[in-house]
Scaffold this motif. Structure first.
Motif, PDB file in Angstrom:
ATOM      1  N   VAL A  77      -4.852   1.297   2.694  1.00 35.55           N
ATOM      2  CA  VAL A  77      -3.626   0.621   3.108  1.00 35.55           C
ATOM      3  C   VAL A  77      -2.913   0.037   1.888  1.00 35.55           C
ATOM      4  N   ALA A  78      -3.664  -0.538   0.961  1.00 36.31           N
ATOM      5  CA  ALA A  78      -3.063  -1.115  -0.244  1.00 36.31           C
ATOM      6  C   ALA A  78      -2.400  -0.027  -1.091  1.00 36.31           C
ATOM      7  N   ILE A  79      -3.048   1.121  -1.211  1.00 31.58           N
ATOM      8  CA  ILE A  79      -2.474   2.240  -1.972  1.00 31.58           C
ATOM      9  C   ILE A  79      -1.169   2.673  -1.327  1.00 31.58           C
ATOM     10  N   ASN A  82       1.642   0.149  -1.794  1.00 32.60           N
ATOM     11  CA  ASN A  82       2.184   0.203  -3.157  1.00 32.60           C
ATOM     12  C   ASN A  82       3.086   1.415  -3.357  1.00 32.60           C
ATOM     13  N   VAL A  83       2.706   2.556  -2.790  1.00 31.64           N
ATOM     14  CA  VAL A  83       3.527   3.765  -2.910  1.00 31.64           C
ATOM     15  C   VAL A  83       4.845   3.577  -2.163  1.00 31.64           C
ATOM     16  N   VAL A  84       4.789   3.035  -0.949  1.00 28.29           N
ATOM     17  CA  VAL A  84       6.014   2.817  -0.168  1.00 28.29           C
ATOM     18  C   VAL A  84       6.949   1.875  -0.923  1.00 28.29           C
ATOM     19  N   THR A  85       6.420   0.803  -1.468  1.00 27.54           N
ATOM     20  CA  THR A  85       7.233  -0.144  -2.246  1.00 27.54           C
ATOM     21  C   THR A  85       7.874   0.563  -3.439  1.00 27.54           C
ATOM     22  N   PHE A  86       7.086   1.379  -4.129  1.00 25.25           N
ATOM     23  CA  PHE A  86       7.604   2.123  -5.276  1.00 25.25           C
ATOM     24  C   PHE A  86       8.709   3.088  -4.843  1.00 25.25           C
ATOM     25  N   LEU A  87       8.506   3.795  -3.730  1.00 32.77           N
ATOM     26  CA  LEU A  87       9.513   4.736  -3.238  1.00 32.77           C
ATOM     27  C   LEU A  87      10.813   4.028  -2.863  1.00 32.77           C
ATOM     28  N   VAL A  88      10.704   2.910  -2.172  1.00 32.38           N
ATOM     29  CA  VAL A  88      11.891   2.160  -1.760  1.00 32.38           C
ATOM     30  C   VAL A  88      12.670   1.670  -2.981  1.00 32.38           C
ATOM     31  N   ASN A  89      11.959   1.233  -4.009  1.00 27.87           N
ATOM     32  CA  ASN A  89      12.611   0.699  -5.207  1.00 27.87           C
ATOM     33  C   ASN A  89      13.088   1.770  -6.181  1.00 27.87           C
ATOM     34  N   ASN A  90      12.595   2.998  -6.042  1.00 29.68           N
ATOM     35  CA  ASN A  90      12.920   4.055  -7.010  1.00 29.68           C
ATOM     36  C   ASN A  90      13.400   5.348  -6.359  1.00 29.68           C
ATOM     37  N   TYR A  91      13.916   5.273  -5.144  1.00 23.58           N
ATOM     38  CA  TYR A  91      14.272   6.488  -4.401  1.00 23.58           C
ATOM     39  C   TYR A  91      15.343   7.333  -5.100  1.00 23.58           C
ATOM     40  N   LYS A  92      16.156   6.742  -5.979  1.00 23.80           N
ATOM     41  CA  LYS A  92      17.221   7.490  -6.662  1.00 23.80           C
ATOM     42  C   LYS A  92      16.671   8.382  -7.773  1.00 23.80           C
ATOM     43  N   GLY A 105      -2.616   4.725  -9.668  1.00 24.06           N
ATOM     44  CA  GLY A 105      -3.907   4.931 -10.312  1.00 24.06           C
ATOM     45  C   GLY A 105      -4.904   5.790  -9.563  1.00 24.06           C
ATOM     46  N   VAL A 106      -4.409   6.807  -8.857  1.00 22.34           N
ATOM     47  CA  VAL A 106      -5.292   7.751  -8.176  1.00 22.34           C
ATOM     48  C   VAL A 106      -4.820   9.172  -8.478  1.00 22.34           C
ATOM     49  N   SER A 107      -5.603  10.161  -8.076  1.00 17.54           N
ATOM     50  CA  SER A 107      -5.194  11.547  -8.308  1.00 17.54           C
ATOM     51  C   SER A 107      -4.117  11.951  -7.307  1.00 17.54           C
ATOM     52  N   PRO A 108      -3.261  12.906  -7.678  1.00 16.68           N
ATOM     53  CA  PRO A 108      -2.220  13.370  -6.744  1.00 16.68           C
ATOM     54  C   PRO A 108      -2.812  13.891  -5.425  1.00 16.68           C
ATOM     55  N   PHE A 109      -3.903  14.638  -5.514  1.00 14.98           N
ATOM     56  CA  PHE A 109      -4.528  15.179  -4.313  1.00 14.98           C
ATOM     57  C   PHE A 109      -4.993  14.048  -3.390  1.00 14.98           C
ATOM     58  N   TYR A 110      -5.674  13.062  -3.965  1.00 12.94           N
ATOM     59  CA  TYR A 110      -6.170  11.939  -3.174  1.00 12.94           C
ATOM     60  C   TYR A 110      -5.015  11.157  -2.559  1.00 12.94           C
ATOM     61  N   LEU A 111      -3.979  10.904  -3.345  1.00 15.05           N
ATOM     62  CA  LEU A 111      -2.822  10.162  -2.847  1.00 15.05           C
ATOM     63  C   LEU A 111      -2.188  10.871  -1.661  1.00 15.05           C
ATOM     64  N   GLU A 112      -1.948  12.155  -1.792  1.00 16.66           N
ATOM     65  CA  GLU A 112      -1.294  12.881  -0.696  1.00 16.66           C
ATOM     66  C   GLU A 112      -2.150  12.846   0.567  1.00 16.66           C
ATOM     67  N   ARG A 113      -3.453  13.023   0.416  1.00 10.93           N
ATOM     68  CA  ARG A 113      -4.359  13.015   1.574  1.00 10.93           C
ATOM     69  C   ARG A 113      -4.380  11.640   2.243  1.00 10.93           C
ATOM     70  N   VAL A 114      -4.527  10.583   1.448  1.00 16.80           N
ATOM     71  CA  VAL A 114      -4.595   9.222   1.982  1.00 16.80           C
ATOM     72  C   VAL A 114      -3.259   8.817   2.612  1.00 16.80           C
ATOM     73  N   GLN A 117      -2.855  10.525   5.869  1.00 17.63           N
ATOM     74  CA  GLN A 117      -3.819   9.969   6.819  1.00 17.63           C
ATOM     75  C   GLN A 117      -3.304   8.645   7.387  1.00 17.63           C
ATOM     76  N   GLU A 118      -2.720   7.812   6.541  1.00 15.46           N
ATOM     77  CA  GLU A 118      -2.269   6.480   6.965  1.00 15.46           C
ATOM     78  C   GLU A 118      -0.897   6.492   7.638  1.00 15.46           C
ATOM     79  N   THR A 119       0.015   7.384   7.196  1.00 16.58           N
ATOM     80  CA  THR A 119       1.392   7.353   7.712  1.00 16.58           C
ATOM     81  C   THR A 119       1.754   8.538   8.591  1.00 16.58           C
ATOM     82  N   GLY A 120       0.966   9.605   8.512  1.00 23.73           N
ATOM     83  CA  GLY A 120       1.309  10.818   9.253  1.00 23.73           C
ATOM     84  C   GLY A 120       2.330  11.678   8.522  1.00 23.73           C
TER      85      GLY A 120
END
Length: 187
Positions: A77-79, A82-92, A105-114, A117-120
């Motif tokens: 959930v924390a990961i 943090n990604v959602v916050t980054f996307l909202v602040n840097n969407y341009k 601080g994680v691998s691209p594969f792990y990030l996409e999977r997690v 899993q959390e957001t659908g």
């Protein structure tokens, strides 16, 4: 109250719905986990189950570093937050999965999977929705052209902007601006 066999089945299936309802303690390692932990499964004879975190810690077990059962929520959930916050602040910006993964601080594969899993949704889909929401706002509140809005919200090509806009809003940007849209969410 779940039986030993039912709890065993939940940990074999890594069932997240049971996280917090019970904890799996492994006698040989003295580590306890959530039912959804993805670590290698112990032998059945080496497992004990506890219904409270206090009891499992009193018995001398320490928390798993992978699933972090002592944390109230899933560690992912924390990961995702943090990604959602980054996307909202840097969407341009022109963002790629590797940029997001590096940010948290994680691998691209792990990030996409997690993230999925959390957001659908994938991070890319989430970013596109943010951009389209910003575009919809600009269409209604400014006199910018569709093309100016396309680039203002971070799209690299107008064809991609039009395709994604129509996919998400069920109408073209021009139809949206004129109020010829009928979305399920009432906007």
């Amino acid at each position: 109250m779940l039986t030993f066999e039912e709890m065993w089945q939940r940990i074999i299936e890594c069932d997240r719905k049971y996280d917090g309802l019970f904890f799996t303690a492994v006698k040989t390692t003295k580590i306890y986990c959530r039912p959804s932990c993805r670590s290698r499964k112990p032998k059945k004879v080496n497992v004990e189950f506890y219904d409270q975190i206090g009891k499992v810690e009193e018995a001398g077990y320490r928390a798993c570093k992978r699933c972090q059962p002592e944390v109230e929520h899933s560690p992912q959930v924390a990961i995702v937050k943090n990604v959602v916050t980054f996307l909202v602040n840097n969407y341009k910006q022109h963002l790629q999965l590797k940029d997001l993964a590096e940010e948290v601080g994680v691998s691209p594969f792990y990030l996409e999977r997690v993230f999925k899993q959390e957001t659908g949704e994938t991070p890319r889909m989430y970013l596109e929705k943010i951009r389209i929401d910003k575009a919809a706002y600009l269409l209604k509140s400014t006199k910018l052209t569709n093309l100016e809005i396309c680039f203002e919200v971070g799209f690299q090509s107008s064809s991609n902007f039009y395709k994604i806009f129509k996919n998400i809003k069920s109408c073209s940007p021009s139809e949206y601006r004129k109020g010829l849209h009928y979305e399920l969410d009432g906007s």
